[in-house]
Design a protein around this motif. Sequence first.
Motif, PDB file in Angstrom:
ATOM      1  N   SER A 132       4.922  -9.335  -1.374  1.00 14.67           N
ATOM      2  CA  SER A 132       5.305  -8.036  -0.824  1.00 14.67           C
ATOM      3  C   SER A 132       6.773  -8.027  -0.408  1.00 14.67           C
ATOM      4  CB  SER A 132       4.415  -7.693   0.382  1.00 14.67           C
ATOM      5  OG  SER A 132       3.060  -7.616   0.001  1.00 14.67           O
ATOM      6  N   ASP A 180       9.014  -8.055  -3.472  1.00 14.12           N
ATOM      7  CA  ASP A 180       8.950  -6.746  -4.125  1.00 14.12           C
ATOM      8  C   ASP A 180       9.825  -5.735  -3.380  1.00 14.12           C
ATOM      9  OD1 ASP A 180       7.854  -4.831  -6.040  1.00 14.12           O
ATOM     10  OD2 ASP A 180       6.705  -4.034  -4.355  1.00 14.12           O
ATOM     11  N   ARG A 181       9.747  -5.744  -2.040  1.00 10.02           N
ATOM     12  CA  ARG A 181      10.554  -4.815  -1.240  1.00 10.02           C
ATOM     13  C   ARG A 181      12.045  -5.109  -1.386  1.00 10.02           C
ATOM     14  NH1 ARG A 181       6.447  -5.642   2.672  1.00 10.02           N
ATOM     15  NH2 ARG A 181       7.775  -7.138   3.781  1.00 10.02           N
ATOM     16  N   PRO A 220       0.193  -4.329  -0.451  1.00 13.11           N
ATOM     17  CA  PRO A 220       0.355  -2.927  -0.044  1.00 13.11           C
ATOM     18  C   PRO A 220       0.150  -1.976  -1.218  1.00 13.11           C
ATOM     19  CG  PRO A 220       2.488  -4.015  -0.176  1.00 13.11           C
ATOM     20  CD  PRO A 220       1.455  -5.094  -0.337  1.00 13.11           C
ATOM     21  N   ALA A 221      -0.184  -0.745  -0.901  1.00 16.95           N
ATOM     22  CA  ALA A 221      -0.467   0.244  -1.945  1.00 16.95           C
ATOM     23  C   ALA A 221       0.748   0.499  -2.831  1.00 16.95           C
ATOM     24  CB  ALA A 221      -0.942   1.551  -1.306  1.00 16.95           C
ATOM     25  N   ASP A 222       1.941   0.323  -2.289  1.00 17.29           N
ATOM     26  CA  ASP A 222       3.151   0.601  -3.062  1.00 17.29           C
ATOM     27  C   ASP A 222       3.715  -0.641  -3.758  1.00 17.29           C
ATOM     28  OD1 ASP A 222       3.975  -0.734  -0.809  1.00 17.29           O
ATOM     29  OD2 ASP A 222       5.600   0.657  -0.296  1.00 17.29           O
ATOM     30  N   PHE A 223       2.914  -1.698  -3.876  1.00 15.46           N
ATOM     31  CA  PHE A 223       3.373  -2.921  -4.544  1.00 15.46           C
ATOM     32  C   PHE A 223       3.620  -2.633  -6.017  1.00 15.46           C
ATOM     33  CE2 PHE A 223       2.295  -6.943  -6.816  1.00 15.46           C
ATOM     34  CZ  PHE A 223       3.320  -7.729  -6.307  1.00 15.46           C
ATOM     35  N   ASN A 224       4.827  -2.969  -6.484  1.00 18.01           N
ATOM     36  CA  ASN A 224       5.221  -2.660  -7.863  1.00 18.01           C
ATOM     37  C   ASN A 224       5.078  -3.836  -8.821  1.00 18.01           C
ATOM     38  OD1 ASN A 224       6.157   0.071  -7.390  1.00 18.01           O
ATOM     39  ND2 ASN A 224       7.852  -0.854  -6.238  1.00 18.01           N
TER      40      ASN A 224
END
Length: 216
Positions: free
Chosen positions: A12, A15-16, A35-39
Amino acid sequence: MGCGRVGASMASQLDRMGHSVAIIDRNSDAFRRLPADFNGRKVKGIGFDRDALEQAGIDEAYAFAAVSNGDNSNIIAARVARELFGVEHVVARIYDPTRADVYERLGIPTVATVRQTAEHMMRHVLPGGTAREFMDPSGAAGLVQPDISPAWVGTTVGSLEERLEVRVAWISRGSGVVIPQAGTIIQEHDRLHLAATTQQLPAMQRALSRPPAQEV
């Protein structure tokens, strides 16, 4: 490799920060920790399996971290990533400190979870100790954070280094970090990170536990 608490946290954060990330776990439910926004890419499989690694993009990987809950799986995966796929930056989490020492000597960087956690816990249980933050694979030198007598407050970094023949790598001060110069003054609540040889550690801690004037 490994989407437990450590693996999910690392993935995470990377990724951020904008890095391209892939995470492997044999249990697809483990990806719920992300997290839901993990790319990043999520790969179900065994972390030392060639197909799973190739699905994760190991051929283009800059680094590989093996952080599953099994020592054997972690070290095998780390060796496969480094030796078969040529990944330069590889690290493995190892619970058994004896095995961690062996793999360090083989050139595989490890994080010995139990040993490092125990050392930090003991430091809080028994004040006046020294937390070892990093040790050279040979065991000859390391980076440590010792407890320091309040009497050292007001002393310069240069004076401390000269007295103890060590080097202050950096100082944790509040929520920030100070890269010290010789004239940097040690302040209350500073946490010093020192580079020293293993042989120096006992005498260094004794000296830092008493006022500078009493240091011999």
